[in-house]
Design a protein around this motif. Structure first.
Motif, PDB file in Angstrom:
ATOM      1  N   ARG A 249       0.860  -1.185   0.000  1.00 32.47           N
ATOM      2  CA  ARG A 249       0.000   0.000   0.000  1.00 32.47           C
ATOM      3  C   ARG A 249       0.892   1.230   0.000  1.00 32.47           C
ATOM      4  O   ARG A 249       1.919   1.267   0.676  1.00 32.47           O
ATOM      5  CB  ARG A 249      -0.904   0.020   1.237  1.00 32.47           C
ATOM      6  N   GLY A 250       0.518   2.234  -0.763  1.00 29.83           N
ATOM      7  CA  GLY A 250       1.311   3.456  -0.822  1.00 29.83           C
ATOM      8  C   GLY A 250       0.743   4.550   0.039  1.00 29.83           C
ATOM      9  O   GLY A 250       0.015   4.297   0.999  1.00 29.83           O
ATOM     10  N   ARG A 251       1.028   5.788  -0.327  1.00 28.57           N
ATOM     11  CA  ARG A 251       0.588   6.932   0.468  1.00 28.57           C
ATOM     12  C   ARG A 251      -0.894   7.234   0.304  1.00 28.57           C
ATOM     13  O   ARG A 251      -1.498   7.872   1.141  1.00 28.57           O
ATOM     14  CB  ARG A 251       1.398   8.179   0.081  1.00 28.57           C
ATOM     15  N   GLY A 252      -1.457   6.817  -0.816  1.00 31.01           N
ATOM     16  CA  GLY A 252      -2.864   7.122  -1.060  1.00 31.01           C
ATOM     17  C   GLY A 252      -3.788   6.188  -0.295  1.00 31.01           C
ATOM     18  O   GLY A 252      -3.390   5.178   0.270  1.00 31.01           O
ATOM     19  N   GLY A 253      -5.083   6.499  -0.296  1.00 26.97           N
ATOM     20  CA  GLY A 253      -6.081   5.614   0.287  1.00 26.97           C
ATOM     21  C   GLY A 253      -6.128   5.677   1.796  1.00 26.97           C
ATOM     22  O   GLY A 253      -5.507   6.508   2.438  1.00 26.97           O
ATOM     23  N   PHE A 254      -6.894   4.747   2.362  1.00 25.83           N
ATOM     24  CA  PHE A 254      -7.087   4.698   3.809  1.00 25.83           C
ATOM     25  C   PHE A 254      -6.078   3.747   4.434  1.00 25.83           C
ATOM     26  O   PHE A 254      -5.705   2.750   3.837  1.00 25.83           O
ATOM     27  CB  PHE A 254      -8.501   4.224   4.128  1.00 25.83           C
ATOM     28  N   HIS A 255      -5.667   4.058   5.646  1.00 26.73           N
ATOM     29  CA  HIS A 255      -4.670   3.229   6.312  1.00 26.73           C
ATOM     30  C   HIS A 255      -5.173   1.814   6.556  1.00 26.73           C
ATOM     31  O   HIS A 255      -4.387   0.887   6.658  1.00 26.73           O
ATOM     32  CB  HIS A 255      -4.247   3.867   7.635  1.00 26.73           C
ATOM     33  N   GLY A 256      -6.470   1.618   6.660  1.00 24.18           N
ATOM     34  CA  GLY A 256      -7.003   0.284   6.908  1.00 24.18           C
ATOM     35  C   GLY A 256      -7.058  -0.585   5.677  1.00 24.18           C
ATOM     36  O   GLY A 256      -7.371  -1.763   5.757  1.00 24.18           O
ATOM     37  N   LEU A 257      -6.763  -0.034   4.505  1.00 19.78           N
ATOM     38  CA  LEU A 257      -6.815  -0.799   3.265  1.00 19.78           C
ATOM     39  C   LEU A 257      -5.483  -1.507   3.096  1.00 19.78           C
ATOM     40  O   LEU A 257      -4.458  -0.880   2.846  1.00 19.78           O
ATOM     41  CB  LEU A 257      -7.078   0.135   2.088  1.00 19.78           C
ATOM     42  N   ALA A 258      -5.525  -2.840   3.221  1.00 18.08           N
ATOM     43  CA  ALA A 258      -4.267  -3.585   3.237  1.00 18.08           C
ATOM     44  C   ALA A 258      -3.610  -3.662   1.874  1.00 18.08           C
ATOM     45  O   ALA A 258      -2.396  -3.747   1.772  1.00 18.08           O
ATOM     46  CB  ALA A 258      -4.507  -4.997   3.780  1.00 18.08           C
ATOM     47  N   LEU A 259      -4.396  -3.649   0.813  1.00 14.55           N
ATOM     48  CA  LEU A 259      -3.841  -3.763  -0.529  1.00 14.55           C
ATOM     49  C   LEU A 259      -4.216  -2.528  -1.318  1.00 14.55           C
ATOM     50  O   LEU A 259      -5.387  -2.255  -1.554  1.00 14.55           O
ATOM     51  CB  LEU A 259      -4.381  -5.014  -1.221  1.00 14.55           C
ATOM     52  N   GLY A 260      -3.226  -1.736  -1.731  1.00 10.13           N
ATOM     53  CA  GLY A 260      -3.485  -0.494  -2.437  1.00 10.13           C
ATOM     54  C   GLY A 260      -3.933  -0.720  -3.865  1.00 10.13           C
ATOM     55  O   GLY A 260      -3.802  -1.806  -4.429  1.00 10.13           O
ATOM     56  N   SER A 261      -4.464   0.332  -4.481  1.00  7.75           N
ATOM     57  CA  SER A 261      -5.015   0.204  -5.824  1.00  7.75           C
ATOM     58  C   SER A 261      -3.955  -0.151  -6.847  1.00  7.75           C
ATOM     59  O   SER A 261      -4.206  -0.924  -7.783  1.00  7.75           O
ATOM     60  CB  SER A 261      -5.719   1.504  -6.220  1.00  7.75           C
ATOM     61  N   VAL A 262      -2.741   0.403  -6.714  1.00  8.44           N
ATOM     62  CA  VAL A 262      -1.692   0.113  -7.687  1.00  8.44           C
ATOM     63  C   VAL A 262      -1.273  -1.350  -7.610  1.00  8.44           C
ATOM     64  O   VAL A 262      -1.217  -2.061  -8.618  1.00  8.44           O
ATOM     65  CB  VAL A 262      -0.473   1.031  -7.483  1.00  8.44           C
ATOM     66  N   SER A 263      -0.966  -1.842  -6.399  1.00 14.43           N
ATOM     67  CA  SER A 263      -0.546  -3.235  -6.262  1.00 14.43           C
ATOM     68  C   SER A 263      -1.676  -4.183  -6.656  1.00 14.43           C
ATOM     69  O   SER A 263      -1.433  -5.258  -7.223  1.00 14.43           O
ATOM     70  CB  SER A 263      -0.059  -3.531  -4.840  1.00 14.43           C
ATOM     71  N   HIS A 264      -2.916  -3.799  -6.389  1.00 11.46           N
ATOM     72  CA  HIS A 264      -4.072  -4.612  -6.779  1.00 11.46           C
ATOM     73  C   HIS A 264      -4.137  -4.738  -8.299  1.00 11.46           C
ATOM     74  O   HIS A 264      -4.310  -5.831  -8.839  1.00 11.46           O
ATOM     75  CB  HIS A 264      -5.354  -3.971  -6.232  1.00 11.46           C
ATOM     76  N   GLN A 265      -3.999  -3.631  -9.019  1.00  9.24           N
ATOM     77  CA  GLN A 265      -4.033  -3.671 -10.480  1.00  9.24           C
ATOM     78  C   GLN A 265      -2.862  -4.465 -11.048  1.00  9.24           C
ATOM     79  O   GLN A 265      -3.006  -5.189 -12.038  1.00  9.24           O
ATOM     80  CB  GLN A 265      -4.017  -2.252 -11.040  1.00  9.24           C
TER      81      GLN A 265
END
Length: 286
Positions: A249-265
């Motif tokens: 997870r990077g700097r974006g999004g919520f801290h509770g989101l374990a998998l960020g949008s970039v790594s998910h894609q």
């Protein structure tokens, strides 16, 4: 006890690629390889006809036996162990990660838990595993380099450390990608303000890299600061690379989101094996 490289297998082609990647990594690191095939929970076996249950059991044992034989033929000196745990795949894999150096999975499977790897199982593995997770879709016959994405977050610092270690281990160059977007309303920042923004990103990247470059002076580092969507920038950079490394997870999004949008894609679009690394408390050596 030295932590092994753990690979999940299911008999599919993607599983075979994951197996070969994991075996090569185990040899390079001087670690054992643990081959794991997840069985359906016991209550599901009980619900099947006796003959069908026997066939399923034979197939499951065959998957592990074949995987083990393939690795032993390719790497005779490698220590290989195997396991057929039963249960919910995410829980089993997360449990395996507690004692693993790296958990390796195929991007897609041949049915059963393998067919779920691009969905909830993969997301839970890369988002919550107690070790780095490598998802193997394509094995690139590439340019002998590793690519890592960074944005200054704790998870991306962990990814940088892992990438430097991999590059040093395999004796290949490391390309560090820090993608950024132009600040200001509608990205219209220009002139001196834009120059200052670019300079700030470059200085930040130098700061993030300095201690790791000092630790690994043998690693040739190429720095890239594309003004581009991070996912697109990383996919371009990773074309025919040996490995792409990102934080979970990077700097974006919520801290509770374990998998960020970039790594998910990137789980779906990475053109080479993808390592997803989380920032974790210091583990005991091994």
């Amino acid at each position: 006890m030295t932590r092994p490289i753990v690979v999940g297998v299911d008999g599919s082609g993607h599983s075979l690629r994951a197996l070969m990647w994991a075996a090569h990594e185990a040899v390079a690191r001087g670690r054992a390889l643990r081959v794991v095939h997840v069985l359906a929970p016991a209550h599901e076996h009980a619900a099947t006809a006796e003959g069908h249950a026997w066939e399923v059991g034979q197939r499951d044992r065959g998957v592990v036996a074949e995987a083990t034989a393939i690795v032993e033929e390719a790497h005779p000196a490698l220590e290989v162990t195997s396991a057929l745990p039963s249960g919910a795949p995410p829980a089993v894999l997360l449990s395996e990660s507690q004692h693993a150096h790296t958990l390796v999975l195929g991007a897609k499977g041949a049915g059963g838990f393998g067919s779920l790897l691009m969905g909830s199982v993969a997301r839970q593995a890369v988002g919550h595993a107690a070790c780095p997770v490598v998802v193997v879709n394509h094995l690139a016959i590439g340019r002998h380099r590793i690519v890592v994405g960074t944005d200054g977050s704790a998870h991306s610092h962990a990814a940088l450390s892992y990438a430097f270690e991999e590059a040093a281990l395999h004796g290949v160059p490391l390309r560090v990608v820090h993608a950024w977007t132009r600040p200001g309303p509608h990205g219209l920042l220009t002139g001196r303000a834009l120059d200052e923004a670019v300079h700030g990103h470059r200085e930040a990247l130098e700061e993030w890299l300095a201690p790791l470059a000092q630790q690994h002076p043998e690693v040739q580092v190429e720095k890239s600061l594309p003004e581009e969507d991070p996912m697109l920038a990383l996919v371009r950079a990773a074309d025919r690379a040996d490995l792409l490394v990102v934080g979970s997870r990077g700097r974006g999004g919520f801290h509770g989101l374990a998998l960020g949008s970039v790594s998910h894609q990137l789980l779906q679009f990475s053109p080479c094996p993808l390592a997803v690394v989380r920032s974790l408390p210091e583990r005991r050596s091994g």
